[in-house]
Design a protein around this motif. Structure first.
Motif: not given
Lengths: 119, 119
Positions: A107-113
């Protein structure tokens, strides 16, 4: 055209299609907050001339948006992405609650994207 | 300009800024797969004239993209959203594995929102 999409947004999209004079007047008026009189002084033309250039430039920006609709398209995409951001935050919240690190990480990877797209 | 972004994509973005003749030639050539000779016959002009209109129209589309860069911007956004879609699928997979319905539901909402943007 969605009326919420303001001239300054349209200027970001299509400003470079305006003439240099039109570009400068919109830039001074909307981005640098100068008054018509201040712009007139700056450009050594009458206040009425500034007004006419400004009106014509605004019309041209609205015309481009009516033809291409790209600002609305971007605006809607941006709104959807912000919705996604909120849903991802909910996932992170639940992930913490149930202590599921893999989900939090993804989910944090999604937020970075998302941040790369929006900012 | 990113060379991967092809004329047909630029046409989707800026086609409506072309003249009617330029618009029609690009449309027949790229979208309807007609040959130069077929277009020439259709428009009752020479093959060379079609070629010239096509080249000029392509140049104009590339010029618009060089000035505005909106196709690249959209293209990059779309790529990022597809990345997000894959990450959301991973979340759904883990959510099923650990049998956490709340996370699956939210992740599916994200995917619906993504589909609204992309398709």
């Amino acid at each position: 055209m969605d009326k919420l999409i303001k001239i300054s947004i349209l200027f970001d999209f299509y400003g470079k299609l305006l003439s240099k004079k039109q570009y400068d007047v919109i830039d001074m008026y909307y981005n640098n907050d100068l008054s018509l009189s201040e712009i007139a002084e700056e450009m050594k033309i009458t206040r009425q001339a500034v007004f006419d250039i400004l009106k014509r430039a605004e019309e041209k920006l609205i015309e481009y948006e009516d033809i291409l609709g790209l600002a609305s398209k971007f605006y809607n995409t941006e709104k959807s992405i912000k919705d996604i951001e909120k849903l991802v935050d909910q996932i992170i919240y639940i992930g913490s609650e149930i202590n599921e690190g893999r989900i939090i990480e993804i989910a944090q990877n999604i937020n970075s994207t998302i941040r790369k797209i929006l900012y």
